[in-house]
Design a protein around this motif. Structure first.
Motif, PDB file in Angstrom:
ATOM      1  N   ALA A 106       0.840  -1.203   0.000  1.00  0.00           N
ATOM      2  CA  ALA A 106       0.000   0.000   0.000  1.00  0.00           C
ATOM      3  C   ALA A 106       0.871   1.247   0.000  1.00  0.00           C
ATOM      4  N   ASP A 107       1.942   1.216   0.811  1.00  0.00           N
ATOM      5  CA  ASP A 107       2.859   2.354   0.835  1.00  0.00           C
ATOM      6  C   ASP A 107       3.493   2.553  -0.531  1.00  0.00           C
ATOM      7  N   ASN A 108       3.936   1.436  -1.157  1.00  0.00           N
ATOM      8  CA  ASN A 108       4.537   1.525  -2.490  1.00  0.00           C
ATOM      9  C   ASN A 108       3.534   2.044  -3.501  1.00  0.00           C
ATOM     10  N   HIS A 109       2.291   1.570  -3.418  1.00  0.00           N
ATOM     11  CA  HIS A 109       1.265   2.017  -4.356  1.00  0.00           C
ATOM     12  C   HIS A 109       1.018   3.514  -4.183  1.00  0.00           C
ATOM     13  N   THR A 110       0.929   3.962  -2.953  1.00  0.00           N
ATOM     14  CA  THR A 110       0.728   5.385  -2.681  1.00  0.00           C
ATOM     15  C   THR A 110       1.894   6.196  -3.215  1.00  0.00           C
ATOM     16  N   GLU A 112       3.964   5.334  -5.613  1.00  0.00           N
ATOM     17  CA  GLU A 112       3.930   5.302  -7.075  1.00  0.00           C
ATOM     18  C   GLU A 112       2.857   6.247  -7.617  1.00  0.00           C
ATOM     19  N   THR A 113       1.701   6.258  -6.963  1.00  0.00           N
ATOM     20  CA  THR A 113       0.617   7.135  -7.392  1.00  0.00           C
ATOM     21  C   THR A 113       1.042   8.600  -7.297  1.00  0.00           C
ATOM     22  N   LEU A 114       1.670   8.944  -6.182  1.00  0.00           N
ATOM     23  CA  LEU A 114       2.143  10.328  -6.014  1.00  0.00           C
ATOM     24  C   LEU A 114       3.202  10.678  -7.054  1.00  0.00           C
ATOM     25  N   PHE A 115       4.117   9.734  -7.287  1.00  0.00           N
ATOM     26  CA  PHE A 115       5.171   9.982  -8.261  1.00  0.00           C
ATOM     27  C   PHE A 115       4.585  10.144  -9.660  1.00  0.00           C
ATOM     28  N   CYS A 116       3.621   9.285 -10.017  1.00  0.00           N
ATOM     29  CA  CYS A 116       2.982   9.392 -11.334  1.00  0.00           C
ATOM     30  C   CYS A 116       2.246  10.723 -11.472  1.00  0.00           C
ATOM     31  N   SER A 117       1.582  11.121 -10.404  1.00  0.00           N
ATOM     32  CA  SER A 117       0.872  12.405 -10.423  1.00  0.00           C
ATOM     33  C   SER A 117       1.866  13.552 -10.606  1.00  0.00           C
ATOM     34  N   PHE A 118       2.964  13.464  -9.892  1.00  0.00           N
ATOM     35  CA  PHE A 118       4.002  14.487 -10.014  1.00  0.00           C
ATOM     36  C   PHE A 118       4.560  14.514 -11.439  1.00  0.00           C
ATOM     37  N   LEU A 119       4.851  13.330 -11.999  1.00  0.00           N
ATOM     38  CA  LEU A 119       5.382  13.271 -13.366  1.00  0.00           C
ATOM     39  C   LEU A 119       4.369  13.826 -14.375  1.00  0.00           C
ATOM     40  N   ARG A 120       3.096  13.501 -14.177  1.00  0.00           N
ATOM     41  CA  ARG A 120       2.052  14.009 -15.071  1.00  0.00           C
ATOM     42  C   ARG A 120       2.067  15.537 -15.056  1.00  0.00           C
ATOM     43  N   GLU A 121       2.138  16.112 -13.863  1.00  0.00           N
ATOM     44  CA  GLU A 121       2.182  17.573 -13.740  1.00  0.00           C
ATOM     45  C   GLU A 121       3.437  18.141 -14.403  1.00  0.00           C
ATOM     46  N   GLU A 122       4.552  17.472 -14.215  1.00  0.00           N
ATOM     47  CA  GLU A 122       5.820  17.942 -14.796  1.00  0.00           C
ATOM     48  C   GLU A 122       5.759  17.868 -16.328  1.00  0.00           C
TER      49      GLU A 122
END
Length: 183
Positions: A106-110, A112-122
């Motif tokens: 769950a921690d890894n998924h969270t 990864e989700t945050l990182f993907c969101s950050f990359l999407r914004e970038e």
């Protein structure tokens, strides 16, 4: 067992206060040592023996022990409690391990989700910095899902120009994301 309570034992020992105390005094120490030998913990060993005697007292109205086998009964009861304790400990350990793995996932998924969101914004930020035609070609390709021919027809440009604009956009985005690449 001493003959002190021989009358109680003739047809089997019905548990009463006197016979219970007799069993306790005769076997408590032996049962404790047996439990300690397997558990290696004085507190747990004491608890196991206490549980066995508590169970006997609670079942005193229905339990009848044969004086010949009373000791064997008590030893088996202690061993059974120890085996059940081992099984409970194993189950608890597995459950804790399973929960730990789930929490980690769950921690890894969270993460990864945050990182993907950050990359999407970038990526979105980098796309807004592209020249207008390059940005439009990229958006039609990646966000609208159009192929090169469809983009060329929509924008009234050649397919080669679409390819060039996409290559340019991807190069700028890769360069902008280069600082986030894993080593």
């Amino acid at each position: 067992m001493p003959d002190l309570y021989a009358d109680d034992f003739r047809a089997g020992m019905k548990i009463n206060e006197a016979s219970f105390l007799h069993l306790y005094e005769c076997y408590w120490k032996k049962l404790y040592h047996l439990a300690f030998k397997y558990l290696g913990d004085a507190f747990q060993a004491e608890g196991v023996v206490q549980d066995v005697f508590t169970s006997i007292w609670q079942r005193k109205s229905t339990l009848v022990l044969d004086p010949e086998t009373a000791e064997n009964y008590l030893v088996k009861a202690v061993r059974f409690r120890i085996a059940r304790k081992y099984n409970d400990d194993i189950r608890k350990s597995r459950r804790i391990e399973e929960l730990s793995v789930r929490q980690s996932e769950a921690d890894n998924h969270t993460e990864e989700t945050l990182f993907c969101s950050f990359l999407r914004e970038e990526i979105d930020r980098l796309v807004t910095r592209l020249p207008e035609r390059c940005r439009l070609v990229y958006q039609l390709s990646r966000q609208e899902g159009l192929n090169n021919r469809e983009i060329a027809v929509n924008l009234l440009i050649s397919e080669k120009t679409v390819e060039n604009q996409l290559t340019k956009a991807l190069k700028v985005i890769r360069k902008g994301l280069g600082k986030y690449q894993a080593d």
